[in-house]
Motif scaffolding. Structure first.
Motif, PDB file in Angstrom:
ATOM      1  N   PHE A  16     -17.126  -2.532   2.505  1.00  0.00           N
ATOM      2  CA  PHE A  16     -15.752  -2.939   2.767  1.00  0.00           C
ATOM      3  C   PHE A  16     -15.205  -3.797   1.631  1.00  0.00           C
ATOM      4  O   PHE A  16     -15.946  -4.522   0.966  1.00  0.00           O
ATOM      5  CB  PHE A  16     -15.668  -3.753   4.069  1.00  0.00           C
ATOM      6  N   ILE A  17     -13.890  -3.707   1.454  1.00  0.00           N
ATOM      7  CA  ILE A  17     -13.145  -4.639   0.618  1.00  0.00           C
ATOM      8  C   ILE A  17     -12.542  -5.672   1.561  1.00  0.00           C
ATOM      9  O   ILE A  17     -11.889  -5.311   2.549  1.00  0.00           O
ATOM     10  CB  ILE A  17     -12.025  -3.922  -0.151  1.00  0.00           C
ATOM     11  N   VAL A  18     -12.757  -6.948   1.271  1.00  0.00           N
ATOM     12  CA  VAL A  18     -12.238  -8.012   2.127  1.00  0.00           C
ATOM     13  C   VAL A  18     -11.292  -8.881   1.305  1.00  0.00           C
ATOM     14  O   VAL A  18     -11.664  -9.367   0.230  1.00  0.00           O
ATOM     15  CB  VAL A  18     -13.370  -8.885   2.705  1.00  0.00           C
ATOM     16  N   VAL A  19     -10.072  -9.058   1.804  1.00  0.00           N
ATOM     17  CA  VAL A  19      -9.093  -9.919   1.141  1.00  0.00           C
ATOM     18  C   VAL A  19      -8.590 -10.949   2.143  1.00  0.00           C
ATOM     19  O   VAL A  19      -8.687 -10.762   3.356  1.00  0.00           O
ATOM     20  CB  VAL A  19      -7.911  -9.113   0.555  1.00  0.00           C
ATOM     21  N   LEU A  36      -7.083   1.263  -3.105  1.00  0.00           N
ATOM     22  CA  LEU A  36      -8.172   0.297  -3.205  1.00  0.00           C
ATOM     23  C   LEU A  36      -9.509   0.903  -2.789  1.00  0.00           C
ATOM     24  O   LEU A  36     -10.549   0.633  -3.402  1.00  0.00           O
ATOM     25  CB  LEU A  36      -7.873  -0.925  -2.333  1.00  0.00           C
ATOM     26  N   CYS A  37      -9.502   1.737  -1.749  1.00  0.00           N
ATOM     27  CA  CYS A  37     -10.749   2.299  -1.212  1.00  0.00           C
ATOM     28  C   CYS A  37     -11.240   3.518  -1.986  1.00  0.00           C
ATOM     29  O   CYS A  37     -12.363   3.976  -1.754  1.00  0.00           O
ATOM     30  CB  CYS A  37     -10.562   2.667   0.260  1.00  0.00           C
ATOM     31  N   ASP A  38     -10.429   4.040  -2.891  1.00  0.00           N
ATOM     32  CA  ASP A  38     -10.828   5.210  -3.675  1.00  0.00           C
ATOM     33  C   ASP A  38     -12.043   4.857  -4.544  1.00  0.00           C
ATOM     34  O   ASP A  38     -12.022   3.890  -5.301  1.00  0.00           O
ATOM     35  CB  ASP A  38      -9.667   5.669  -4.558  1.00  0.00           C
ATOM     36  N   ARG A  39     -13.096   5.663  -4.453  1.00  0.00           N
ATOM     37  CA  ARG A  39     -14.344   5.348  -5.152  1.00  0.00           C
ATOM     38  C   ARG A  39     -14.329   5.746  -6.626  1.00  0.00           C
ATOM     39  O   ARG A  39     -15.264   5.417  -7.358  1.00  0.00           O
ATOM     40  CB  ARG A  39     -15.525   6.007  -4.434  1.00  0.00           C
ATOM     41  N   HIS A  40     -13.294   6.426  -7.070  1.00  0.00           N
ATOM     42  CA  HIS A  40     -13.194   6.808  -8.477  1.00  0.00           C
ATOM     43  C   HIS A  40     -12.127   6.002  -9.217  1.00  0.00           C
ATOM     44  O   HIS A  40     -12.325   5.625 -10.373  1.00  0.00           O
ATOM     45  CB  HIS A  40     -12.886   8.303  -8.599  1.00  0.00           C
ATOM     46  N   LEU A  48     -10.811  -1.370   4.517  1.00  0.00           N
ATOM     47  CA  LEU A  48     -10.223  -2.615   4.016  1.00  0.00           C
ATOM     48  C   LEU A  48     -10.091  -3.604   5.167  1.00  0.00           C
ATOM     49  O   LEU A  48      -9.618  -3.251   6.251  1.00  0.00           O
ATOM     50  CB  LEU A  48      -8.841  -2.348   3.414  1.00  0.00           C
ATOM     51  N   ILE A  49     -10.498  -4.847   4.915  1.00  0.00           N
ATOM     52  CA  ILE A  49     -10.399  -5.925   5.899  1.00  0.00           C
ATOM     53  C   ILE A  49      -9.493  -7.010   5.341  1.00  0.00           C
ATOM     54  O   ILE A  49      -9.651  -7.430   4.192  1.00  0.00           O
ATOM     55  CB  ILE A  49     -11.784  -6.525   6.207  1.00  0.00           C
ATOM     56  N   TYR A  63      -8.183  -4.633  10.421  1.00  0.00           N
ATOM     57  CA  TYR A  63      -9.011  -3.577   9.822  1.00  0.00           C
ATOM     58  C   TYR A  63      -8.200  -2.315   9.558  1.00  0.00           C
ATOM     59  O   TYR A  63      -7.405  -1.883  10.399  1.00  0.00           O
ATOM     60  CB  TYR A  63     -10.195  -3.226  10.732  1.00  0.00           C
ATOM     61  N   TYR A  64      -8.443  -1.712   8.363  1.00  0.00           N
ATOM     62  CA  TYR A  64      -7.768  -0.480   7.967  1.00  0.00           C
ATOM     63  C   TYR A  64      -8.799   0.539   7.480  1.00  0.00           C
ATOM     64  O   TYR A  64      -9.697   0.205   6.701  1.00  0.00           O
ATOM     65  CB  TYR A  64      -6.762  -0.753   6.842  1.00  0.00           C
ATOM     66  N   ASN A  65      -8.654   1.779   7.934  1.00  0.00           N
ATOM     67  CA  ASN A  65      -9.508   2.869   7.472  1.00  0.00           C
ATOM     68  C   ASN A  65      -9.128   3.291   6.056  1.00  0.00           C
ATOM     69  O   ASN A  65      -8.037   2.976   5.568  1.00  0.00           O
ATOM     70  CB  ASN A  65      -9.376   4.069   8.418  1.00  0.00           C
TER      71      ASN A  65
END
Length: 267
Positions: A16-19, A36-40, A48-49, A63-65
């Motif tokens: 997860f990314i936490v901000v 932000l969640c893109d792995r490339h 995302l949290i 929380y966001y998928n």
């Protein structure tokens, strides 16, 4: 563009990314979440949290998928949030922490090695006829329930490793029976030392290394249907081991949660 600080965290391989809310106040635009969640092209994560301080709890958990949609609850994400809240000294008490999620007020416990989160309830528990879904052979029973988010659980006759989860997970996730919101899909098989399981996650749209609400769903089905006298079950996922526990009719999920690194990014 704006520079924001973030924490990269993981709980049993679910990352997860936490901000913190002042940097990125909710609600967050779906386009930003997907980037932000893109792995490339982004940081890369399963979700995302956003953490926000609260007056009547230790924090609020947003929380966001990865697809940009809002998630009602994510147990592994919540365990990461609990770890970070303790590190940031947001907590008001030495014992249990309290936080708000979309599905209600949760409790959590943090030690040096593990983080536990309370699963508020399990609702809409149903057993289904596998034939109604035209599933392949080798499935003993089919269940559905909600442990903060919806899950369909398949009890397999054989080991979970050989099951085509990419195919059948996507099939059930979008099945008309679970419309319009869809469902997460878990497969499990009991063994002499506990349970092995895998999960296809809604919102991520693929198999993840672990899923906390999925572990809770499988743990509850295992105790209700297979070992009704048990108070806990050890569950192994590709990302590592969990323990699902029942204490005084309350459900708890326990396992490791770690900060991987900190950073800043322009968005």
């Amino acid at each position: 563009m704006k520079k924001i600080s973030f924490y990269k965290m993981q709980a049993n391989g679910n990352d997860f990314i936490v901000v913190i809310a002042p940097d990125m106040p909710p609600p967050v635009e779906g386009k930003k979440i997907r980037a932000l969640c893109d792995r490339h092209f982004g940081i890369g994560a399963d979700g995302l949290i956003v953490l926000e301080k609260a007056e009547d709890a230790d924090f609020i958990f947003h929380y966001y998928n990865t697809d940009g949609s809002r998630g009602e609850m994510c147990a592994n994400g919540a365990r990461c949030a609990l770890r970070l809240a303790r590190e940031l000294q947001w907590t008001r008490r030495r014992g249990e922490l309290l936080f708000k999620a979309d599905d209600g007020l949760h409790r959590g416990r943090v030690t040096s090695e593990e983080v536990s989160v309370q699963i508020l309830s399990a609702t809409d528990i149903r057993e289904h006829d596998a034939a109604q879904f035209s599933l392949p052979a080798g499935i003993k029973k089919v269940f559905s329930l909600n442990t903060g988010v919806p899950h369909v659980v398949l009890w397999l006759e054989a080991d979970v490793a050989g099951f085509d989860l990419a195919r059948w997970g996507a099939y059930l996730r979008y099945h008309d029976f679970f419309a319009p919101g869809g469902t997460n899909v878990d497969v499990f098989s009991p063994g002499p030392k506990g349970v092995s399981m895998r999960t296809y996650e809604r919102g991520v749209e693929k198999e993840t290394l672990s899923c906390g609400t999925g572990v809770a769903a499988v743990g509850l089905i295992f105790i209700k249907m297979i070992e009704p006298s048990a108070t806990h079950v050890d569950i192994d996922m590709p990302g590592g081991p969990f323990r699902f526990e029942i204490h005084e009719r309350k459900f708890w999920l326990r396992g490791p949660a770690r900060i991987v690194f900190q950073g800043q990014i322009l968005i």
